[in-house]
Design a protein around this motif. Structure first.
Motif, PDB file in Angstrom:
ATOM      1  N   LEU A  88      -7.097  -2.231  -2.349  1.00  7.82           N
ATOM      2  CA  LEU A  88      -5.703  -2.186  -3.308  1.00  7.82           C
ATOM      3  C   LEU A  88      -4.705  -3.151  -2.777  1.00  7.82           C
ATOM      4  CD1 LEU A  88      -6.208   1.258  -4.734  1.00  7.82           C
ATOM      5  CD2 LEU A  88      -6.636  -0.909  -6.214  1.00  7.82           C
TER       6      LEU A  88
ATOM      7  N   ARG B  16      -1.462   7.495  -6.112  1.00  7.25           N
ATOM      8  CA  ARG B  16      -2.679   8.123  -6.228  1.00  7.25           C
ATOM      9  C   ARG B  16      -2.939   9.086  -6.877  1.00  7.25           C
ATOM     10  NH1 ARG B  16      -4.137  11.141  -0.061  1.00  7.25           N
ATOM     11  NH2 ARG B  16      -3.807   8.747   0.528  1.00  7.25           N
TER      12      ARG B  16
ATOM     13  N   LYS C 206       0.735  -1.213   0.118  1.00  9.63           N
ATOM     14  CA  LYS C 206      -0.156   0.044  -0.071  1.00  9.63           C
ATOM     15  C   LYS C 206       0.908   1.170   0.075  1.00  9.63           C
ATOM     16  CE  LYS C 206      -2.561  -1.004   3.605  1.00  9.63           C
ATOM     17  NZ  LYS C 206      -3.398  -0.726   4.794  1.00  9.63           N
TER      18      LYS C 206
ATOM     19  N   ALA D   8     -15.397   4.533   0.773  1.00 11.35           N
ATOM     20  CA  ALA D   8     -14.159   4.344   0.973  1.00 11.35           C
ATOM     21  C   ALA D   8     -14.025   3.907   2.187  1.00 11.35           C
ATOM     22  CB  ALA D   8     -13.256   5.319   0.564  1.00 11.35           C
TER      23      ALA D   8
ATOM     24  N   GLU E  10     -12.292   0.282   3.614  1.00 13.89           N
ATOM     25  CA  GLU E  10     -11.007   0.265   4.239  1.00 13.89           C
ATOM     26  C   GLU E  10     -11.086  -0.549   5.442  1.00 13.89           C
ATOM     27  OE1 GLU E  10      -8.236   1.604   3.399  1.00 13.89           O
ATOM     28  OE2 GLU E  10      -8.577   2.824   2.140  1.00 13.89           O
TER      29      GLU E  10
ATOM     30  N   GLN F  64      -5.053   4.341  -7.138  1.00 19.76           N
ATOM     31  CA  GLN F  64      -6.059   4.670  -6.142  1.00 19.76           C
ATOM     32  C   GLN F  64      -6.906   5.963  -6.722  1.00 19.76           C
ATOM     33  OE1 GLN F  64      -5.317   6.618  -2.397  1.00 19.76           O
ATOM     34  NE2 GLN F  64      -7.317   6.086  -1.262  1.00 19.76           N
TER      35      GLN F  64
ATOM     36  N   SER G 217     -10.359   2.280  -2.253  1.00 21.58           N
ATOM     37  CA  SER G 217      -9.854   1.752  -0.978  1.00 21.58           C
ATOM     38  C   SER G 217      -8.271   1.625  -1.054  1.00 21.58           C
ATOM     39  CB  SER G 217     -10.506   0.615  -0.358  1.00 21.58           C
ATOM     40  OG  SER G 217      -9.930   0.134   0.725  1.00 21.58           O
ATOM     41  N   THR G 218      -7.568   1.979  -0.093  1.00 21.23           N
ATOM     42  CA  THR G 218      -6.199   1.415  -0.172  1.00 21.23           C
ATOM     43  C   THR G 218      -6.092  -0.091   0.368  1.00 21.23           C
ATOM     44  OG1 THR G 218      -5.756   2.390   2.038  1.00 21.23           O
ATOM     45  CG2 THR G 218      -5.098   3.809  -0.240  1.00 21.23           C
TER      46      THR G 218
ATOM     47  N   ASP H 268      -9.709   2.165  -7.624  1.00 15.64           N
ATOM     48  CA  ASP H 268     -10.412   1.736  -6.476  1.00 15.64           C
ATOM     49  C   ASP H 268     -10.348   2.873  -5.357  1.00 15.64           C
ATOM     50  OD1 ASP H 268     -12.562  -0.643  -5.820  1.00 15.64           O
ATOM     51  OD2 ASP H 268     -11.515   0.122  -3.855  1.00 15.64           O
TER      52      ASP H 268
END
Length: 610
Positions: free
Chosen positions: A398, A307, A302, A320, A324, A417, A394-395, A392
């Motif tokens: 991802l 981003r 991550k 999101a 998460e 992201q 959401s980290t 997406d």
């Protein structure tokens, strides 16, 4: 030798006649000939495999499963048998009059490039009815789950806990069998409350506890817990914390804790990664590797994410936040598609409407890729020349995606992201855009769809998935129950909801929507239950709304993406080929045959060329 050669010659003759019957379109006759080949050579895996295919084509999929399993038992490397078994097991309302042995399922669970979830229900059925564990389930019926758990932990029962099929099921996929869940919940509770940690060291029990802890991590600890268990876990956490603080030997307490909660919840959990592995019981070491080490890897991945810009749109931020906390879905395996197979499927569905699309599209966007499985399908299914960008909000999702895709490592897949609403900042247009199960979670789905249209090249094709209003009445009833009971979308609220649906709330007895949700695979893990009935933002659609939206966007409807029985039935009722691309005709058809549709509309649309 002569007799053996004669049998082979007879078998070949039967196989040839079976193949000829299939070419004539007569699977029943083919099954007769392949059956004769099996009689001639009972250990011929190909004969069993061909018999399974003919039986399936003849409509006897229950028998096809048994024949397919036999082929796998005889030849564990028979990849086609694994694929066919998986396809047979996807048959709706499949009932097996005869259960195969466990060996074939063990082979299937060990196979790469296969979605192991498909094999879970059959594995659970075999475990309950014909495995060494079946006496526990018989005792459970007469004396209850607690008595069955105590028998399993006794001198005779404990030997059955190392049942290989049970260990494979618990570590390879999410268990979707309520009876097995009830027994495992009671077994876990008995280990925690009635046994000291020194009494849980029998090797079969250690292997089972390790597998059950992995299952807990997979389903995000969705099994019900009592107040007594929660209090015992709090005390246990203090004991483990002291062990970690003093660098002492880590005992079975940590393994017991991992049956209920993430090891990450322990104070000083990081030390479990740093401690000399010899100080960890082997069963615990496997759990540490599956949980803490995987989380460590995801955290590192991550940190390297690109981003597009901060996620700050109000409607996007709340979605999101949910993902998460609960990345969705937490997939473990997948059916790897042959290279280029998705392009073939697209052209078969869309036909001449995709004439503006290059034979080998170069740029593909997966908008709302979640944990990466759909993106990986696209990267592999569209072929190596297709460059796939997956985005997406959401980290966490991802990070999961990056970890899971590393083992396959497709060179044509990258992650970013980004919010769909910010796609104007992306200086790149796409031949194909896939956004399935995403737009209906946006505050303004049409605003998101417009952004996707701007990034689609003229002549490009888009696949969209939107929740179907007529197919989600059970889910809407579940959401209404959640709101009425004021259940939060956290671990406790999710467990309480599941417990109520499983029978704890007597006011729900006989409610059809409860039975429907119990039969839904999404009912068996926390993130999936949250996405199902606790989602912070969603809306449903009907076909006239979708038709109006596409008109406003200048898109042309190009066909539904399966299932095949749906399109076959539609063509039978509407033989005019032009009807396939007319949503008004589809709307009339849906109102007559709503049961043929899924819970989500998945369809293709085309942006006209310049």
């Amino acid at each position: 030798m002569a007799n053996r050669q004669q049998r082979r010659d007879v078998t070949k003759s039967h196989m040839d006649k079976g193949a000829q019957a299939l070419r004539r379109g007569d699977p029943k006759e083919a099954a007769v000939w392949f059956g004769k080949a099996v009689v001639s050579e009972p250990k011929n895996a190909s004969a069993h495999h061909n018999l399974s295919c003919a039986l399936a084509d003849a409509g006897a999929r229950d028998l096809a499963v048994v024949s397919s399993c036999r082929a796998l038992e005889l030849n564990p490397k028979h990849d086609n048998a694994i694929k066919m078994l998986a396809s047979f097991l996807k048959t709706p309302d499949l009932v097996l009059k005869r259960l195969p042995g466990p060996k074939a399922l063990l082979v299937a669970f060990a196979a790469p490039d296969t979605n192991h979830t498909t094999f879970g229900p059959l594995a659970a059925q075999i475990i309950r009815q014909t495995s060494a564990l079946s006496p526990a389930f018989e005792r459970m019926q007469t004396e209850g789950a607690e008595a069955a758990a105590e028998w399993l932990l006794g001198k005779t029962g404990v030997k059955t806990l190392a049942e290989p099929l049970l260990l494979a099921l618990l570590t390879k996929t999410i268990n979707q069998d309520l009876v097995l869940e009830e027994l495992l919940t009671a077994l876990r509770r008995t280990c925690l409350l009635k046994f000291s940690s020194s009494e849980t060291t029998a090797p079969p029990l250690q292997r089972l506890m390790s597998a059950l802890a992995v299952q807990g991590a997979i389903n995000e600890y969705v099994f019900v817990t009592t107040t007594e268990e929660e209090e015992a876990l709090d005390r246990l956490a203090q004991v483990i914390g002291a062990q970690l603080d003093t660098d002492g030997r880590i005992g079975n307490e940590a393994l017991l804790f991992a049956l209920y909660r993430p090891l990450q919840d322990l104070s000083g959990a990081q030390k479990l990664l740093e401690v000399n592995p010899k100080k960890l019981p082997e069963a615990l070491r496997r759990v540490v590797d599956f949980t803490l080490r995987q989380e460590q890897e995801e955290t590192a991945l991550k940190a390297g994410l690109t981003r597009l810009r901060p996620i700050d749109a109000a409607g996007s931020a709340i979605v999101a936040e949910q993902y998460e906390e609960n990345p969705y879905p937490r997939w473990l395996s997948m059916d790897v598609p042959p290279a280029g197979s998705w392009m073939k499927r697209l052209r078969e569905t869309v036909g001449d409407l995709a004439s503006g699309l290059a034979d080998e599209p170069e740029d593909i966007l997966v908008a709302g890729c979640g944990t990466g499985r759909h993106a990986l399908y696209c990267a592999l299914g569209y072929g190596p020349k297709a460059q796939v960008l997956a985005i997406d909000l959401s980290t966490a999702s991802l990070g999961y995606a990056l970890r899971k895709t590393r083992s396959i490592n497709p060179k044509n897949l990258s992650f970013l992201q980004a919010d769909i609403l910010d796609l104007d900042l992306l200086e790149r247009d796409f031949d194909i855009i896939e956004s399935v199960g995403v737009l209906h979670h946006m505050a303004d789905p049409m605003a998101g769809w417009r952004k996707l249209c701007k990034r689609l090249k003229p002549g490009g094709v888009m696949r969209i998935g939107l929740y179907r209003d007529l197919g989600r009445q059970d889910i809407m009833a579940g959401r209404a129950y959640v709101q009425a009971q004021e259940l939060a979308g956290d671990a406790d609220g999710i467990r309480r909801f599941r417990q109520a649906i499983m029978g704890a709330d007597s006011t729900l007895a006989g409610e059809n929507w409860c039975h429907s949700l119990l039969a839904t695979p999404d009912f068996y893990s926390a993130s999936e239950v949250r996405d199902l009935v606790f989602h912070v933002q969603e809306r449903n659609y009907r076909l006239p709304e979708i038709a109006e939206a596409m008109k406003d966007l200048g898109l042309q409807f190009a066909g539904f993406d399966g299932p095949k029985p749906l399109t076959d039935a539609f063509r039978q009722k509407n033989p005019d080929p032009r009807s396939l691309n007319d949503l008004n005709v589809w709307w009339d058809f849906e109102q007559q045959y709503p049961e043929l549709f899924r819970r989500m509309y998945e369809f293709w649309c085309v942006k006209p060329g310049d």
